[in-house]
Design an enzyme around this catalytic site. Structure first.
Site, mmCIF file in Angstrom:
data_model
loop_
_atom_site.group_PDB
_atom_site.id
_atom_site.type_symbol
_atom_site.label_atom_id
_atom_site.label_comp_id
_atom_site.label_asym_id
_atom_site.label_seq_id
_atom_site.Cartn_x
_atom_site.Cartn_y
_atom_site.Cartn_z
ATOM 1 N N HIS A 13 -0.962 9.435 2.176
ATOM 2 C CA HIS A 13 -1.275 8.220 1.518
ATOM 3 C C HIS A 13 0.285 8.124 1.618
ATOM 4 C CE1 HIS A 13 -2.349 4.876 -1.700
ATOM 5 N NE2 HIS A 13 -1.500 4.223 -0.746
ATOM 6 N N HIS A 15 1.330 3.813 3.886
ATOM 7 C CA HIS A 15 1.888 2.533 3.986
ATOM 8 C C HIS A 15 2.343 2.607 5.460
ATOM 9 C CE1 HIS A 15 -0.496 1.394 0.919
ATOM 10 N NE2 HIS A 15 0.066 1.985 -0.342
ATOM 11 N N LEU A 16 1.601 2.290 6.716
ATOM 12 C CA LEU A 16 2.590 1.573 7.810
ATOM 13 C C LEU A 16 2.675 0.687 8.453
ATOM 14 C CD1 LEU A 16 1.219 4.893 10.565
ATOM 15 C CD2 LEU A 16 3.318 3.931 9.282
ATOM 16 N N ARG A 17 1.843 -0.245 7.701
ATOM 17 C CA ARG A 17 2.123 -1.429 7.671
ATOM 18 C C ARG A 17 1.672 -1.955 9.055
ATOM 19 N NH1 ARG A 17 2.032 -2.780 2.494
ATOM 20 N NH2 ARG A 17 3.444 -2.360 1.485
ATOM 21 N N ASN A 41 -4.808 -1.497 3.845
ATOM 22 C CA ASN A 41 -4.581 -2.853 3.435
ATOM 23 C C ASN A 41 -3.790 -4.209 3.802
ATOM 24 O OD1 ASN A 41 -2.090 -1.199 2.539
ATOM 25 N ND2 ASN A 41 -2.098 -2.387 0.784
ATOM 26 N N LYS A 99 -11.149 3.624 1.877
ATOM 27 C CA LYS A 99 -10.588 3.203 0.151
ATOM 28 C C LYS A 99 -11.222 1.872 -0.997
ATOM 29 C CE LYS A 99 -7.034 2.782 -1.804
ATOM 30 N NZ LYS A 99 -5.013 2.999 -1.804
ATOM 31 N N HIS A 136 -7.666 3.570 -4.976
ATOM 32 C CA HIS A 136 -7.020 3.563 -6.590
ATOM 33 C C HIS A 136 -7.876 2.980 -8.371
ATOM 34 C CE1 HIS A 136 -3.367 0.242 -6.736
ATOM 35 N NE2 HIS A 136 -3.832 0.509 -7.744
ATOM 36 N N HIS A 174 -2.270 8.517 -6.710
ATOM 37 C CA HIS A 174 -1.025 8.376 -6.963
ATOM 38 C C HIS A 174 -1.132 7.877 -8.423
ATOM 39 C CE1 HIS A 174 -2.726 4.060 -6.320
ATOM 40 N NE2 HIS A 174 -2.624 4.144 -5.402
ATOM 41 N N LEU A 219 2.648 0.287 -7.844
ATOM 42 C CA LEU A 219 1.888 -0.128 -8.694
ATOM 43 C C LEU A 219 1.008 1.681 -7.964
ATOM 44 C CD1 LEU A 219 0.614 -3.806 -8.317
ATOM 45 C CD2 LEU A 219 1.181 -2.231 -10.905
ATOM 46 N N ASP A 247 2.990 7.151 -0.788
ATOM 47 C CA ASP A 247 3.040 5.156 -1.158
ATOM 48 C C ASP A 247 3.753 5.087 -0.257
ATOM 49 O OD1 ASP A 247 0.758 4.043 -1.686
ATOM 50 O OD2 ASP A 247 1.372 3.679 -3.728
ATOM 51 N N HIS A 251 8.883 -3.169 1.861
ATOM 52 C CA HIS A 251 8.453 -4.478 1.673
ATOM 53 C C HIS A 251 9.864 -5.016 1.679
ATOM 54 C CE1 HIS A 251 4.649 -5.107 -0.504
ATOM 55 N NE2 HIS A 251 5.040 -3.798 -0.934
ATOM 56 N N ALA A 263 5.075 -4.632 -5.016
ATOM 57 C CA ALA A 263 4.742 -4.039 -5.560
ATOM 58 C C ALA A 263 5.320 -3.342 -4.659
ATOM 59 C CB ALA A 263 3.896 -3.406 -6.254
HETATM 60 C C1 NCD Z 1 0.936 -0.548 -2.529
HETATM 61 C C2 NCD Z 1 1.543 -1.977 -0.786
HETATM 62 O O1 NCD Z 1 2.577 -1.944 -1.185
HETATM 63 O O2 NCD Z 1 1.055 -2.065 0.014
HETATM 64 N N1 NCD Z 1 2.066 -1.018 -3.762
HETATM 65 C C3 NCD Z 1 2.847 -0.103 -4.467
HETATM 66 O O3 NCD Z 1 3.001 -0.414 -5.372
HETATM 67 N N2 NCD Z 1 1.516 1.544 -4.529
HETATM 68 C C4 NCD Z 1 -0.212 -0.783 -2.825
HETATM 69 C C5 NCD Z 1 -0.876 0.078 -3.137
HETATM 70 O O4 NCD Z 1 -0.785 1.933 -2.897
HETATM 71 O O5 NCD Z 1 -0.997 0.223 -4.172
HETATM 72 ZN ZN ZN Z 2 -0.578 3.075 -1.593
#
Ligand code: NCD
Ligand code: ZN
Length: 343
Positions: A13, A15-17, A41, A99, A136, A174, A219, A247, A251, A263
Site C-alpha cells: 500500500h 502513495h507515489l503521487r 487516489n 481500490k 479503506h 492499514h 487516516l 501507506d 504531503h 492526512a
Molecule cells: C492517504 C493520502 O494522503 O493519500 N492519507 C493517509 O492519511 N493515509 C490516503 C489514505 O490512504 O487514506
Molecule cells: Zn493510503
C-alpha cells in the site's frame, strides 16, 4: 544479532503521487522495495485501465537510472466502473487490485463509493477472476466518532460485502484497531490485512498530547495504546494474513501544517529500519521477513522476490525531510533513535 538478510520486501500500500512529488519520493521506495501496490487516489483518480497504464508509464519514466522497481497498479472503484474494463486490465497483467474508498473517507476520495449496490457487478466479476479488492475501511457518517469509524465499517459494510460476494479476495488496508485484528484472524484465506509502520509505533497520544503534531495525523487515525499493541502482536505473530502496507503518504509540509491539514505519514525512507527495531523489541526478528517479504506475495499469488536486502546494526541517519520541487516533505519521526541500517 547484528546482521539480518531478508528476501527483498514489497510495499502492499503506497502513495507515489505524480509529477514533482513522485520524482522526489519514488527513489526512497525503490531503494528498499522491489514492488508496491500503487494507490490510485490522484486528482483525477486512476479509474480506467487506460489511466492506470499511463500512470504506470509515468512511474517508470520517473525511476532513476540503475534502480529497479515494479509498480503493481490498482484501479479506483467508482459507481461507474465498467466490470469489463476491470477484467481486461486484470487479464493483461496491468492491474493487481481494485481500490475501494468510501466516498469522502480520506485524501482525494470524493469519487469513491456511496451506494455499494452500484458496484456489486464489479465485485462479483472480481470474485470470479480472483482480483483482490483493497478496502479503506472507515465509514464516513458524520454521526460516527472518528475513532469508531473502522470498527463500525467492519460490521456495517465489510462483512455484508464479503457475505454477499463469496470468494471475493479482500485486503483490509492499514488496520488500526483490535477489532480489525480480531475480525481478520477469524476469517478464511480470502482475507488479508495490511499494517503500516507508523501504526505499530504511535497511538493517539502521539498526535494530541503535549501539543498537536500534524505529522502524526493520518487516516485511519491512530487509536488507543491497546489497539497499537494488538497491531504489534498481529504483525509480529507470523500469521500469514498480516503483511506490510506502509501507506507512506507524502504531503508537503505546507499542506500538512494548514488549519485544515492533510492526512498522511511519509515513512518510505525509514520504514525498514523502524520495522527491524519493532520486531527486535518484540523478540520477533525471525518474523520480519514473513511480514515484509513473504505473506504479501502469498496473498497476491506472486513469487517472493529472489533478490535480498541486508540490515546491519549500525545507527542510521535520515534527513528530517525530503525535498521536492513542490516543497519539503517531513520524514516520519518514530520518536526513538534507530539502530538498524539498510546496507
Ligand atoms: C492517504 C493520502 O494522503 O493519500 N492519507 C493517509 O492519511 N493515509 C490516503 C489514505 O490512504 O487514506
Ligand atoms: Zn493510503
Amino acid at each position: 544479532m547484528t546482521t539480518i538478510t531478508l528476501a527483498r520486501p514489497d510495499d502492499w500500500h503506497l502513495h507515489l503521487r505524480d509529477g514533482a512529488m513522485m520524482r522526489a519520493v519514488l527513489p526512497h521506495s525503490a531503494a528498499h522495495f522491489a514492488r508496491a501496490i500503487i494507490m490510485p487516489n490522484l486528482v483525477p483518480p486512476v479509474v480506467t485501465s487506460a489511466q492506470a497504464k499511463a500512470y504506470r508509464d509515468r512511474i517508470m519514466a520517473a525511476l532513476p537510472e540503475g534502480m529497479s522497481f515494479e509498480p503493481l497498479m490498482t484501479l479506483y472503484l467508482t459507481e461507474d466502473t465498467d466490470p469489463n474494463d476491470v477484467a481486461a486490465a486484470h487479464a493483461s497483467g496491468l492491474v493487481k487490485a481494485v481500490k475501494l474508498y468510501p466516498a469522502g473517507a480520506t485524501t482525494n476520495s470524493a469519487s469513491g463509493v456511496a451506494n455499494f449496490d452500484a458496484v456489486r457487478p464489479t465485485l462479483e466479476r472480481m470474485a470470479e477472476i480472483g482480483l483482490p479488492l483493497c478496502v479503506h475501511g472507515e465509514v464516513t457518517d458524520h454521526d460516527i466518532d472518528i475513532f469508531d469509524r473502522e470498527a463500525v465499517f467492519i460490521d456495517r459494510v465489510l462483512d455484508p460485502i464479503r457475505r454477499a460476494t463469496p470468494g471475493l479476495r479482500v485486503v483490509m488496508e492499514h488496520i488500526t484497531t483490535s477489532n480489525a485484528v480480531d475480525y481478520a484472524r477469524a476469517q478464511d484465506g480470502t482475507l488479508g490485512a495490511t499494517i503500516t509502520t507508523h501504526h505499530l509505533v504511535i497511538n493517539r497520544n502521539h498526535i494530541l498530547a503535549g501539543g498537536i503534531k500534524p505529522h502524526y495525523y493520518c487516516l485511519p487515525v491512530a487509536k488507543r495504546e491497546e489497539h497499537r499493541l494488538a497491531l504489534r502482536n498481529a504483525a509480529t505473530s507470523g500469521a500469514a494474513r498480516f503483511f506490510l502496507g506502509t501507506d507512506s503518504a507524502p504531503h508537503t509540509d505546507a499542506n500538512k501544517l494548514l488549519p485544515c491539514g492533510c492526512a498522511g505519514c511519509f515513512t518510505a525512507p525509514n520504514t525498514m529500519s523502524i520495522l527491524a527495531q519493532v520486531f527486535e523489541e518484540d523478540g520477533a526478528l525471525d518474523k520480519l521477513e514473513g511480514f515484509t517479504s513473504k505473506n504479501g506475495p502469498a496473498f497476491y499469488g506472486l513469487p517472493v522476490n529472489t533478490s535480498t536486502i541486508t540490515l546491519t546494526k549500525i545507527p542510521p541517519t535520515f534527513p528530517p525531510h525530503v525535498d521536492s520541487d513542490d516543497g519539503p516533505v517531513t520524514v516520519f519521526d518514530p520518536g526513538f533513535d534507530l539502530t538498524w541500517s539498510v546496507q
